[in-house]
Design a protein around this motif. Sequence first.
Motif, PDB file in Angstrom:
ATOM      1  N   THR A 124       0.868  -1.310   0.104  1.00 35.00           N
ATOM      2  CA  THR A 124       0.118  -0.020   0.028  1.00 35.00           C
ATOM      3  C   THR A 124       0.943   1.244  -0.013  1.00 35.00           C
ATOM      4  N   ALA A 125       1.956   1.191   0.750  1.00 34.03           N
ATOM      5  CA  ALA A 125       2.974   2.349   0.867  1.00 34.03           C
ATOM      6  C   ALA A 125       3.556   2.623  -0.739  1.00 34.03           C
ATOM      7  N   ASN A 126       3.781   1.642  -1.173  1.00 33.28           N
ATOM      8  CA  ASN A 126       4.327   1.782  -2.594  1.00 33.28           C
ATOM      9  C   ASN A 126       3.523   2.296  -3.612  1.00 33.28           C
ATOM     10  N   VAL A 127       2.115   1.804  -3.501  1.00 34.57           N
ATOM     11  CA  VAL A 127       1.007   2.329  -4.222  1.00 34.57           C
ATOM     12  C   VAL A 127       1.092   3.991  -4.212  1.00 34.57           C
ATOM     13  N   ILE A 128       0.869   4.228  -2.982  1.00 27.39           N
ATOM     14  CA  ILE A 128       0.670   5.802  -2.549  1.00 27.39           C
ATOM     15  C   ILE A 128       2.030   6.642  -3.234  1.00 27.39           C
ATOM     16  N   ALA A 129       3.142   6.165  -2.852  1.00 31.11           N
ATOM     17  CA  ALA A 129       4.317   6.499  -3.338  1.00 31.11           C
ATOM     18  C   ALA A 129       4.472   6.695  -4.813  1.00 31.11           C
ATOM     19  N   SER A 130       4.019   5.562  -5.482  1.00 36.52           N
ATOM     20  CA  SER A 130       4.091   5.532  -7.010  1.00 36.52           C
ATOM     21  C   SER A 130       2.988   6.396  -7.720  1.00 36.52           C
ATOM     22  N   VAL A 131       1.763   6.273  -7.229  1.00 31.71           N
ATOM     23  CA  VAL A 131       0.495   6.849  -7.876  1.00 31.71           C
ATOM     24  C   VAL A 131       0.460   8.589  -7.598  1.00 31.71           C
ATOM     25  N   ILE A 132       0.655   8.353  -6.216  1.00 27.16           N
ATOM     26  CA  ILE A 132       0.609  10.001  -5.759  1.00 27.16           C
ATOM     27  C   ILE A 132       1.771  10.742  -6.016  1.00 27.16           C
ATOM     28  N   PHE A 133       2.795  10.167  -5.481  1.00 28.66           N
ATOM     29  CA  PHE A 133       4.323  11.000  -5.488  1.00 28.66           C
ATOM     30  C   PHE A 133       5.261  10.533  -6.558  1.00 28.66           C
ATOM     31  N   LYS A 134       4.683   9.978  -7.619  1.00 21.88           N
ATOM     32  CA  LYS A 134       5.643   9.361  -9.101  1.00 21.88           C
ATOM     33  C   LYS A 134       6.712   8.922  -8.534  1.00 21.88           C
ATOM     34  N   GLN A 135       7.077   8.254  -7.296  1.00 27.39           N
ATOM     35  CA  GLN A 135       8.349   7.843  -6.904  1.00 27.39           C
ATOM     36  C   GLN A 135       8.302   6.263  -7.859  1.00 27.39           C
ATOM     37  N   ALA A 136       9.779   6.063  -8.121  1.00 26.89           N
ATOM     38  CA  ALA A 136       9.948   4.862  -8.819  1.00 26.89           C
ATOM     39  C   ALA A 136       9.871   3.507  -7.728  1.00 26.89           C
ATOM     40  N   LYS A 137       8.570   2.955  -7.696  1.00 18.77           N
ATOM     41  CA  LYS A 137       8.291   1.898  -6.769  1.00 18.77           C
ATOM     42  C   LYS A 137       7.506   0.836  -7.503  1.00 18.77           C
ATOM     43  N   MET A 138       7.505  -0.494  -7.037  1.00 21.70           N
ATOM     44  CA  MET A 138       6.837  -1.539  -7.752  1.00 21.70           C
ATOM     45  C   MET A 138       6.043  -2.126  -6.811  1.00 21.70           C
ATOM     46  N   PRO A 139       4.714  -1.688  -6.603  1.00 20.38           N
ATOM     47  CA  PRO A 139       3.851  -2.298  -5.652  1.00 20.38           C
ATOM     48  C   PRO A 139       3.513  -3.668  -6.179  1.00 20.38           C
ATOM     49  N   VAL A 140       4.056  -4.809  -5.300  1.00 21.00           N
ATOM     50  CA  VAL A 140       3.510  -6.486  -5.660  1.00 21.00           C
ATOM     51  C   VAL A 140       2.406  -6.579  -5.088  1.00 21.00           C
ATOM     52  N   ASP A 141       1.328  -6.959  -5.771  1.00 16.98           N
ATOM     53  CA  ASP A 141       0.397  -7.852  -5.335  1.00 16.98           C
ATOM     54  C   ASP A 141       0.348  -8.989  -5.996  1.00 16.98           C
ATOM     55  N   THR A 142      -0.903  -9.752  -5.891  1.00 16.29           N
ATOM     56  CA  THR A 142      -1.195 -11.192  -6.131  1.00 16.29           C
ATOM     57  C   THR A 142      -0.780 -11.349  -7.591  1.00 16.29           C
ATOM     58  N   HIS A 143      -1.423 -10.311  -8.449  1.00 16.41           N
ATOM     59  CA  HIS A 143      -1.237 -10.261  -9.769  1.00 16.41           C
ATOM     60  C   HIS A 143       0.020 -10.142 -10.333  1.00 16.41           C
ATOM     61  N   VAL A 144       0.651  -9.115  -9.899  1.00 14.62           N
ATOM     62  CA  VAL A 144       2.099  -8.703 -10.309  1.00 14.62           C
ATOM     63  C   VAL A 144       2.863  -9.732 -10.117  1.00 14.62           C
ATOM     64  N   HIS A 145       2.847 -10.360  -8.610  1.00 10.46           N
ATOM     65  CA  HIS A 145       3.431 -11.631  -8.313  1.00 10.46           C
ATOM     66  C   HIS A 145       3.379 -12.913  -9.416  1.00 10.46           C
ATOM     67  N   ARG A 146       2.258 -13.234  -9.488  1.00  9.55           N
ATOM     68  CA  ARG A 146       1.821 -14.286 -10.490  1.00  9.55           C
ATOM     69  C   ARG A 146       2.322 -14.037 -11.917  1.00  9.55           C
ATOM     70  N   VAL A 147       2.045 -12.905 -12.491  1.00  8.29           N
ATOM     71  CA  VAL A 147       2.013 -12.703 -13.909  1.00  8.29           C
ATOM     72  C   VAL A 147       3.796 -12.481 -14.253  1.00  8.29           C
ATOM     73  N   SER A 148       4.387 -11.801 -13.173  1.00  8.15           N
ATOM     74  CA  SER A 148       5.780 -11.568 -13.338  1.00  8.15           C
ATOM     75  C   SER A 148       6.449 -12.905 -13.643  1.00  8.15           C
ATOM     76  N   GLY A 149       6.158 -14.007 -12.483  1.00  5.06           N
ATOM     77  CA  GLY A 149       6.722 -15.317 -12.255  1.00  5.06           C
ATOM     78  C   GLY A 149       6.359 -16.137 -13.436  1.00  5.06           C
TER      79      GLY A 149
END
Length: 221
Positions: A124-149
């Motif tokens: 959640t912290a990475n989502v806020i940092a990425s979406v609101i503050f445009k920081q280079a963060k990769m929030p990993v949820d179940t979709h990102v984890h599965r698809v990347s693998g």
Amino acid sequence: MKIKLAERYKNVIALLNDANPTAETELQYRNPYELLVAVILSAQCTDKRINAITPQLFHRFPSAEDLAKASEEEILTYIKSVSYPNAKARNLSRMAQRLVEVYHSQVPSDTLELQTLAGVGRKTANVIASVIFKQAKMPVDTHVHRVSGRIGLTKDAKNVRQTEEQLMKNLKGYNIALLHHQLILHGRYICKARKPLCAECTLKTWCSYYEMTIKNDKKAL
Ligand code: SF4
């Protein structure tokens, strides 16, 4: 054919950019406070369900101050239909109180500070940092984890933290925020958990799961 990792990244990202150049969160929000509330609520729940209840919630509690003053019981009446409503009502109440008392109602940009708020973990912290503050963060949820693998962007990642580390290592120079949303949407609608829709997937040429499936099918013949 053995595909080099950098080549896989380059081609998968190019295809995702072609397919969905403006991917963004499906959660509806108007300001950092609303996104923070929506992301906390969205844990183990669909964005569709969250979007169905947040208009009434934000109408009643338009600011962190309003939410901080409310009782958990009242918050609960607005979020009854989401998963884990009691725990989320408690977290929202505590989060808002701390946001008001410590951060003067401003959502902090630092991911460690964000994680001091109730209900806010690393993702959640990475989502806020990425979406609101445009920081280079990769929030990993179940979709990102599965698809990347499955695609092979990560290898033998045992948990979301390892997935995040491997992705971040290989994403220098790419639009990480955009890729985050592209991977989520790809996982939600194409590379589904139980039955990935490989036949209609544009990534299959570069997907290690697909390559293995084809090999196994040939062996079985
Ligand atoms: S080819 Fe199949 S496994 Fe690979 S990304 Fe597409 S849907 Fe997922």
